[in-house]
Design a protein around this motif. Structure first.
Motif, short mmCIF file in Angstrom:
data_model
loop_
_atom_site.label_atom_id
_atom_site.label_comp_id
_atom_site.label_asym_id
_atom_site.label_seq_id
_atom_site.Cartn_x
_atom_site.Cartn_y
_atom_site.Cartn_z
N LEU A 14 -11.37 -7.44 -67.08
CA LEU A 14 -10.77 -6.20 -66.59
C LEU A 14 -9.37 -5.93 -67.13
N GLN A 15 -8.74 -6.91 -67.75
CA GLN A 15 -7.43 -6.74 -68.38
C GLN A 15 -6.41 -6.06 -67.46
N PRO A 16 -6.15 -6.61 -66.28
CA PRO A 16 -5.25 -5.95 -65.34
C PRO A 16 -3.81 -5.84 -65.81
N SER A 17 -3.38 -6.72 -66.70
CA SER A 17 -2.00 -6.68 -67.17
C SER A 17 -1.74 -5.51 -68.11
N ALA A 18 -2.80 -4.81 -68.55
CA ALA A 18 -2.64 -3.75 -69.53
C ALA A 18 -2.34 -2.39 -68.90
N ILE A 19 -2.34 -2.31 -67.57
CA ILE A 19 -2.13 -1.02 -66.93
C ILE A 19 -1.23 -1.16 -65.71
N LYS A 20 -0.32 -0.20 -65.53
CA LYS A 20 0.53 -0.17 -64.35
C LYS A 20 -0.29 0.38 -63.18
N ASP A 21 -0.10 -0.20 -62.01
CA ASP A 21 -0.93 0.18 -60.87
C ASP A 21 -0.08 0.28 -59.61
N PHE A 22 -0.75 0.69 -58.52
CA PHE A 22 -0.08 0.91 -57.25
C PHE A 22 -0.23 -0.28 -56.30
N ALA A 23 -0.92 -1.32 -56.74
CA ALA A 23 -1.14 -2.51 -55.93
C ALA A 23 -1.39 -3.68 -56.88
N PRO A 24 -1.19 -4.90 -56.43
CA PRO A 24 -1.47 -6.05 -57.30
C PRO A 24 -2.96 -6.18 -57.57
N ASN A 25 -3.31 -6.41 -58.82
CA ASN A 25 -4.70 -6.62 -59.19
C ASN A 25 -4.97 -8.11 -59.37
N GLY A 26 -6.07 -8.56 -58.80
CA GLY A 26 -6.43 -9.96 -58.88
C GLY A 26 -6.51 -10.58 -57.50
N LEU A 27 -6.15 -11.86 -57.41
CA LEU A 27 -6.20 -12.56 -56.13
C LEU A 27 -5.09 -12.05 -55.22
N GLN A 28 -5.47 -11.52 -54.05
CA GLN A 28 -4.49 -10.99 -53.11
C GLN A 28 -4.32 -11.87 -51.88
N VAL A 29 -5.38 -12.52 -51.46
CA VAL A 29 -5.31 -13.49 -50.36
C VAL A 29 -6.09 -14.73 -50.80
N GLU A 30 -5.43 -15.88 -50.76
CA GLU A 30 -6.05 -17.12 -51.23
C GLU A 30 -6.90 -17.76 -50.16
N GLY A 31 -8.11 -18.16 -50.56
CA GLY A 31 -9.03 -18.82 -49.65
C GLY A 31 -9.58 -20.10 -50.27
N ALA A 32 -10.89 -20.22 -50.29
CA ALA A 32 -11.56 -21.43 -50.76
C ALA A 32 -11.24 -21.71 -52.23
N GLU A 33 -11.22 -23.01 -52.58
CA GLU A 33 -10.90 -23.39 -53.96
C GLU A 33 -12.06 -23.15 -54.92
N THR A 34 -13.27 -23.02 -54.40
CA THR A 34 -14.42 -22.74 -55.24
C THR A 34 -15.05 -21.41 -54.84
N VAL A 35 -15.61 -20.74 -55.83
CA VAL A 35 -16.24 -19.45 -55.61
C VAL A 35 -17.74 -19.60 -55.86
N HIS A 36 -18.52 -19.24 -54.86
CA HIS A 36 -19.98 -19.31 -54.99
C HIS A 36 -20.64 -18.05 -54.45
N LYS A 37 -20.35 -17.74 -53.20
CA LYS A 37 -20.99 -16.61 -52.53
C LYS A 37 -19.99 -15.47 -52.39
N ILE A 38 -20.28 -14.36 -53.05
CA ILE A 38 -19.35 -13.23 -53.14
C ILE A 38 -19.92 -12.01 -52.43
N VAL A 39 -19.07 -11.35 -51.68
CA VAL A 39 -19.40 -10.03 -51.13
C VAL A 39 -18.55 -9.00 -51.86
N THR A 40 -19.18 -7.94 -52.35
CA THR A 40 -18.47 -6.85 -52.98
C THR A 40 -18.54 -5.61 -52.10
N GLY A 41 -17.49 -4.78 -52.18
CA GLY A 41 -17.44 -3.54 -51.41
C GLY A 41 -16.32 -2.68 -51.92
N VAL A 42 -16.28 -1.44 -51.49
CA VAL A 42 -15.27 -0.52 -51.99
C VAL A 42 -13.89 -0.86 -51.44
N THR A 43 -13.80 -1.11 -50.14
CA THR A 43 -12.51 -1.31 -49.47
C THR A 43 -12.54 -2.55 -48.59
#
Length: 250
Positions: A14-43
């Motif tokens: 997604l190359q987040p560093s290439a565009i200025k934005d209104f919020a931080p892009n990437g990890l916003q709240v840190e949780g588990a050290e491994t990623v396996h089961k993901i939920v996606t949604g708009v908000t």
């Protein structure tokens, strides 16, 4: 997969560093050290978090995350409850805003074009990483025909202002709250402009500049990028991904 590797994959994609934005892009709240089961949604609403908890997800990936410019920095009330739910259940929250809008294949603009048979020709703005884009309808349509297609495909009746009275051939679009780009589209002589929202002045711009305008819903136009991103991650890397649509009439 380790969270650090997951971050690297998303950063490369997604190359987040290439565009200025209104919020931080990437990890916003840190949780588990491994990623396996993901939920996606708009908000990252409380309803989406609750659904992710019920599914036992370790990661939530959204288009609209937290910590927007101009909002209060205090973690109180609604924000406190949301973040408490994430931390208590050790869930990572990732948010990608404009980088997901503009991605040429998985992005909201690209996915909307695919759904509505619009051919992308380039950015509406000059320079790289234009948030609004332009192109053509594969088949020219009247404003009524195009509105019917939007309603059928997005399951949302659009707000329409169509002063031209001619078939639409050229079109510009920007998912979400992109109504401000209508003037740029009109300056370039484009037949129609499609976005998610409208402001009071948008209708006057459409009428006085002779450009057809369609507002199909902020949420309705931005369901598809995050869904496509999740499907890509599942297909390429084997993640267990569930898209959850918490509907929003806006």
């Amino acid at each position: 997969m380790k969270r650090s590797e997951f971050i690297h994959i998303l950063s490369q994609l997604l190359q987040p560093s290439a565009i200025k934005d209104f919020a931080p892009n990437g990890l916003q709240v840190e949780g588990a050290e491994t990623v396996h089961k993901i939920v996606t949604g708009v908000t990252a609403s409380q309803a989406l978090i609750d659904a992710a908890i019920k599914l036992g997800a370790d990661t939530i990936l959204v288009h609209h995350g937290y910590f927007w410019k101009g909002e209060s920095p205090t973690i109180t009330g609604m924000k406190k409850r949301r973040i408490t739910s994430l931390l208590t259940n050790d869930i990572n929250l990732f948010g990608y805003h404009l980088p997901l809008d503009i991605h040429p294949e998985l992005g909201n603009n690209a996915q909307l074009a695919k759904l509505l048979d619009m051919h992308y020709e380039g950015g509406l703005e000059s320079g790289a990483n234009s948030v609004a884009v332009k192109g053509r309808l594969h088949t020219p349509l009247t404003a009524d025909e195009f509105a019917q297609k939007i309603a059928q495909v997005l399951e949302r009746k659009p707000l329409v202002c169509a002063p031209r009275g001619k078939k639409i051939e050229t079109i510009a679009w920007c998912t979400g709250g992109g109504q401000g780009y209508i003037d740029l589209a009109a300056e370039q002589g484009i037949d129609a402009y499609l976005t998610g929202e409208a402001s009071e002045q948008t209708i006057h711009s459409a009428r006085e500049q002779g450009i057809d305008f369609f507002a199909a819903g902020h949420h309705a136009t931005e369901r598809y990028g995050i869904k496509a991103l999740g499907e890509f991650l599942a297909g390429e890397y084997g993640f267990d991904v569930t898209f959850i649509d918490i509907d929003n009439p806006v």
